[in-house]
Design a protein around this motif. Sequence first.
Motif, mmCIF file in Angstrom:
data_model
loop_
_atom_site.group_PDB
_atom_site.id
_atom_site.type_symbol
_atom_site.label_atom_id
_atom_site.label_comp_id
_atom_site.label_asym_id
_atom_site.label_seq_id
_atom_site.Cartn_x
_atom_site.Cartn_y
_atom_site.Cartn_z
ATOM 1 N N ILE A 169 71.474 -34.720 -37.707
ATOM 2 C CA ILE A 169 72.478 -34.037 -38.543
ATOM 3 C C ILE A 169 73.471 -33.295 -37.661
ATOM 4 C CG2 ILE A 169 72.814 -32.163 -40.214
ATOM 5 C CD1 ILE A 169 70.205 -33.108 -41.562
ATOM 6 N N LEU A 170 72.968 -32.588 -36.648
ATOM 7 C CA LEU A 170 73.854 -31.879 -35.716
ATOM 8 C C LEU A 170 74.812 -32.853 -35.040
ATOM 9 C CD1 LEU A 170 74.591 -29.230 -34.179
ATOM 10 C CD2 LEU A 170 72.900 -29.927 -32.477
ATOM 11 N N PHE A 171 74.275 -33.990 -34.580
ATOM 12 C CA PHE A 171 75.106 -34.999 -33.929
ATOM 13 C C PHE A 171 76.159 -35.543 -34.890
ATOM 14 C CE2 PHE A 171 76.034 -39.465 -33.168
ATOM 15 C CZ PHE A 171 76.566 -39.400 -31.888
ATOM 16 N N TYR A 172 75.739 -35.864 -36.112
ATOM 17 C CA TYR A 172 76.682 -36.434 -37.075
ATOM 18 C C TYR A 172 77.792 -35.444 -37.427
ATOM 19 C CZ TYR A 172 78.783 -38.352 -41.225
ATOM 20 O OH TYR A 172 79.702 -38.811 -42.128
ATOM 21 N N LEU A 173 77.430 -34.193 -37.686
ATOM 22 C CA LEU A 173 78.432 -33.204 -38.091
ATOM 23 C C LEU A 173 79.384 -32.835 -36.953
ATOM 24 C CD1 LEU A 173 76.275 -30.837 -40.338
ATOM 25 C CD2 LEU A 173 77.934 -32.567 -41.058
ATOM 26 N N THR A 174 78.945 -33.015 -35.714
ATOM 27 C CA THR A 174 79.787 -32.667 -34.571
ATOM 28 C C THR A 174 80.619 -33.856 -34.093
ATOM 29 O OG1 THR A 174 78.046 -31.157 -33.881
ATOM 30 C CG2 THR A 174 79.760 -31.589 -32.286
ATOM 31 N N ILE A 175 79.989 -35.006 -33.925
ATOM 32 C CA ILE A 175 80.650 -36.165 -33.312
ATOM 33 C C ILE A 175 80.681 -37.377 -34.241
ATOM 34 C CG2 ILE A 175 80.506 -37.809 -31.391
ATOM 35 C CD1 ILE A 175 78.971 -35.324 -29.987
ATOM 36 N N GLY A 176 79.558 -37.675 -34.863
ATOM 37 C CA GLY A 176 79.423 -38.906 -35.638
ATOM 38 C C GLY A 176 80.386 -39.054 -36.795
ATOM 39 N N LYS A 177 80.742 -37.946 -37.451
ATOM 40 C CA LYS A 177 81.583 -38.058 -38.650
ATOM 41 C C LYS A 177 82.977 -38.588 -38.335
ATOM 42 C CE LYS A 177 83.067 -33.227 -38.769
ATOM 43 N NZ LYS A 177 83.025 -31.984 -39.528
ATOM 44 N N THR A 178 83.438 -38.434 -37.089
ATOM 45 C CA THR A 178 84.752 -38.972 -36.726
ATOM 46 C C THR A 178 84.739 -40.504 -36.673
ATOM 47 O OG1 THR A 178 84.266 -38.766 -34.367
ATOM 48 C CG2 THR A 178 85.424 -36.923 -35.406
ATOM 49 N N PHE A 179 83.537 -41.095 -36.622
ATOM 50 C CA PHE A 179 83.404 -42.546 -36.584
ATOM 51 C C PHE A 179 83.040 -43.126 -37.952
ATOM 52 C CE2 PHE A 179 82.924 -41.204 -32.252
ATOM 53 C CZ PHE A 179 83.527 -42.202 -31.503
#
Length: 195
Positions: free
Chosen positions: A38-48
């Motif tokens: 979740i931390l990864f997605y909210l920080t970096i992953g959501k831009t992809f």
Amino acid sequence: ILDGLDGRVARLTKTTSKFGVEFDSLADLVAFGVAPAILFYLTIGKTFGRFGALIAAMFVVFGAIRLARFNVTTGTYEPNVFIGLPIPSAAIVSVLWVGIYIDYTFLEGFEWCLMLLEATLAALMVSNIRYPSFKKINLKQTHVIRILVALVVAFSILYLYPFESATLVMSVYMLYGIVRATIMFSKNSKKKESE
């Protein structure tokens, strides 16, 4: 630290049970799989977009597979190694690199590298690459002084540069398994060619 202690405390107090093993795995999946993803997605992953969500989900699913395999194979191989990257190590590497991305600007524009790192961590968890386990360190050997000196130096660096040195140490641990597996593979293929 607490994840490493819970099993030892249960064994010392003779309160181990099948339920405890399964519940520990569930707690590990949430703490070391879902939370870092979740931390990864909210920080970096959501831009992809969906691809970022897929990589984050892959981290959780492969982490669950890693934990299930660990529970099934415990005791069937040597206790000083892990088969595949342990989920706590993968989570720590993921979280530390997300922290580096937030704190430093040099990674801006290189989000795809962190996506690749997250996918690599997921794949390493379900791989057959061996990683050292420090559960069975023998402190009665002659190397105790060297170990103590190394620990004092390591903790001093961690004290001065906690975030950066922890990222470096955990990244080296992750890469160690890959490098070791590559060397062993090349040695084995050379042996087969010579036969």
